[in-house]
Write a protein that holds these residues in place. Structure first.
Motif, short mmCIF file in Angstrom:
data_model
loop_
_atom_site.label_atom_id
_atom_site.label_comp_id
_atom_site.label_asym_id
_atom_site.label_seq_id
_atom_site.Cartn_x
_atom_site.Cartn_y
_atom_site.Cartn_z
N GLY A 164 -8.58 3.19 2.49
CA GLY A 164 -8.07 1.85 2.18
C GLY A 164 -9.19 0.94 1.73
O GLY A 164 -10.37 1.29 1.79
N ALA A 165 -8.82 -0.24 1.29
CA ALA A 165 -9.79 -1.26 0.89
C ALA A 165 -9.15 -2.63 1.06
O ALA A 165 -7.95 -2.79 0.85
N GLU A 166 -9.98 -3.59 1.44
CA GLU A 166 -9.51 -4.97 1.59
C GLU A 166 -10.46 -5.91 0.86
O GLU A 166 -11.67 -5.65 0.78
N TYR A 167 -9.89 -6.99 0.34
CA TYR A 167 -10.67 -8.04 -0.32
C TYR A 167 -10.37 -9.37 0.37
O TYR A 167 -9.21 -9.72 0.57
N ARG A 168 -11.43 -10.09 0.74
CA ARG A 168 -11.26 -11.36 1.44
C ARG A 168 -11.08 -12.49 0.44
O ARG A 168 -12.00 -12.87 -0.28
N VAL A 169 -9.87 -13.03 0.38
CA VAL A 169 -9.55 -14.15 -0.51
C VAL A 169 -10.13 -15.45 0.05
O VAL A 169 -10.62 -16.30 -0.68
N SER A 170 -10.05 -15.61 1.37
CA SER A 170 -10.62 -16.76 2.06
C SER A 170 -11.04 -16.29 3.45
O SER A 170 -10.90 -15.11 3.78
N ASP A 171 -11.53 -17.21 4.28
CA ASP A 171 -11.94 -16.83 5.62
C ASP A 171 -10.78 -16.33 6.47
O ASP A 171 -11.00 -15.64 7.47
N SER A 172 -9.55 -16.66 6.08
CA SER A 172 -8.39 -16.28 6.90
C SER A 172 -7.40 -15.36 6.19
O SER A 172 -6.48 -14.85 6.84
N VAL A 175 -6.33 -9.37 1.23
CA VAL A 175 -5.36 -8.52 0.56
C VAL A 175 -5.98 -7.13 0.42
O VAL A 175 -7.20 -6.99 0.35
N GLY A 176 -5.13 -6.10 0.35
CA GLY A 176 -5.69 -4.76 0.27
C GLY A 176 -4.65 -3.72 -0.08
O GLY A 176 -3.48 -4.03 -0.35
N ALA A 177 -5.08 -2.48 -0.05
CA ALA A 177 -4.21 -1.34 -0.34
C ALA A 177 -4.66 -0.16 0.51
O ALA A 177 -5.84 -0.07 0.89
N GLU A 178 -3.72 0.74 0.78
CA GLU A 178 -4.01 1.86 1.67
C GLU A 178 -3.16 3.06 1.28
O GLU A 178 -1.98 2.93 0.98
N VAL A 179 -3.78 4.25 1.27
CA VAL A 179 -3.08 5.51 0.99
C VAL A 179 -3.31 6.42 2.18
O VAL A 179 -4.46 6.66 2.58
N LEU A 180 -2.21 6.96 2.74
CA LEU A 180 -2.29 7.79 3.94
C LEU A 180 -1.58 9.12 3.71
O LEU A 180 -0.52 9.17 3.06
N GLN A 181 -2.15 10.19 4.27
CA GLN A 181 -1.54 11.51 4.23
C GLN A 181 -1.21 11.94 5.67
O GLN A 181 -2.10 12.00 6.52
N HIS A 182 0.07 12.24 5.92
CA HIS A 182 0.54 12.62 7.26
C HIS A 182 0.92 14.10 7.29
O HIS A 182 1.33 14.66 6.27
N GLN A 183 0.85 14.67 8.49
CA GLN A 183 1.26 16.06 8.66
C GLN A 183 1.99 16.22 9.99
O GLN A 183 1.49 15.81 11.04
N PHE A 184 3.16 16.82 9.93
CA PHE A 184 3.98 17.08 11.11
C PHE A 184 4.33 18.57 11.13
O PHE A 184 4.79 19.11 10.12
N GLU A 185 4.16 19.20 12.29
CA GLU A 185 4.45 20.63 12.43
C GLU A 185 5.48 20.84 13.54
O GLU A 185 5.40 20.19 14.59
N ASP A 186 6.43 21.74 13.28
CA ASP A 186 7.49 22.05 14.25
C ASP A 186 8.09 20.76 14.80
O ASP A 186 8.07 20.50 16.01
N PHE A 187 8.61 19.96 13.90
CA PHE A 187 9.06 18.61 14.25
C PHE A 187 10.15 18.67 15.32
O PHE A 187 11.24 19.21 15.13
N ASP A 188 9.82 18.08 16.47
CA ASP A 188 10.73 17.97 17.61
C ASP A 188 11.34 19.33 17.99
O ASP A 188 12.51 19.42 18.40
N GLY A 189 10.55 20.41 17.85
CA GLY A 189 11.00 21.75 18.26
C GLY A 189 12.00 22.39 17.32
O GLY A 189 12.60 23.42 17.66
N THR A 198 2.04 8.12 1.96
CA THR A 198 2.45 6.74 1.77
C THR A 198 1.35 5.95 1.07
O THR A 198 0.17 6.22 1.28
N ALA A 199 1.75 5.01 0.25
CA ALA A 199 0.83 4.08 -0.42
C ALA A 199 1.40 2.69 -0.27
O ALA A 199 2.60 2.47 -0.55
N ALA A 200 0.58 1.74 0.17
CA ALA A 200 1.10 0.41 0.45
C ALA A 200 0.11 -0.68 0.06
O ALA A 200 -1.11 -0.50 0.13
N ALA A 201 0.67 -1.82 -0.37
CA ALA A 201 -0.10 -3.04 -0.58
C ALA A 201 0.01 -3.87 0.69
O ALA A 201 1.08 -3.94 1.30
N ARG A 202 -1.10 -4.50 1.08
CA ARG A 202 -1.15 -5.21 2.36
C ARG A 202 -1.66 -6.64 2.21
O ARG A 202 -2.49 -6.91 1.35
#
Length: 207
Positions: A164-172, A175-189, A198-202
């Motif tokens: 991910g990456a964030e940019y500080r527009v002001s002290d408070s 804004v940013g963006a993030e890309v995540l890769q998830h893995q689930f095995e034998d989901f709930d048995g 997932t890719a998201a703007a934040r």
């Protein structure tokens, strides 16, 4: 002859006196030279500088897109993701570390497989580089997904990692963006294995 000589002598004596008087008179009539003060040049105000410290609590929201893929699915599951997040960062100088919790909902489903992904919650570790107003970072942790499969609600925990990456527009505000890769095995048995990207703007608010 004597009168002429006296007249010449008188003229020679009077001439310097007349000349000196004229010079004195001219000097007395001259006006003093006036010095004009220079016009002050306006100085531009110094630009507002943001704090370079990323330390503090923050919270915000995100909007993005997700895809679930699996060899056990007839078709991939795609959908919009939306949610909230909150966490704390500690700035060590060049290194920024912290933790974050986020929660997302989604409308992704596969009608052919009778599967719908409802929500996903994450507990994150974040490690980033302080580049002033810019913060690139790596994140990893645990994710819990809630899925509806053939009318039954299933839940299980997997792992994820991303960038991910964030940019500080002001002290408070950041804004940013993030890309995540998830893995689930034998989901709930169920024996169902799947990956999710997932890719998201934040937008985050520091306080």
């Amino acid at each position: 002859m004597m009168k002429t000589l006296k007249l010449v002598q008188s003229s020679m004596i009077a001439a310097p006196l007349v000349l000196a008087a004229g010079m004195a008179s001219a000097g007395g009539l001259s006006e003093p030279v006036q010095t004009v003060a220079p016009t002050p040049v306006p100085v531009a105000a110094a630009p507002m500088m943001h704090s370079s410290d990323w330390t503090g609590f923050y919270a915000g929201g995100q909007l993005g897109y997700g895809r679930v893929s699996s060899d056990d699915l007839v078709e991939n599951i795609d959908g919009v993701t939306y949610g909230v997040h909150g966490g704390y960062l500690y700035d060590l100088g060049s290194l920024v570390i912290g933790g974050e919790l986020d929660f997302e909902g989604t409308n992704g489903e596969s009608v052919a497989d009778d599967v719908q992904v409802d929500t996903i919650a994450r507990a994150k570790l974040r490690v980033g580089y302080d580049a002033g107003d810019f913060l690139p970072y790596f994140t990893a942790g645990l994710a819990q997904a809630n899925v509806t499969f053939s009318g039954s609600e299933l839940s299980d925990t997997g792992g994820f990692a991303g960038l991910g990456a964030e940019y500080r527009v002001s002290d408070s505000i950041r804004v940013g963006a993030e890309v995540l890769q998830h893995q689930f095995e034998d989901f709930d048995g169920t024996g169902f294995d799947f990956d999710a990207t997932t890719a998201a703007a934040r937008v985050s608010f520091q306080f």
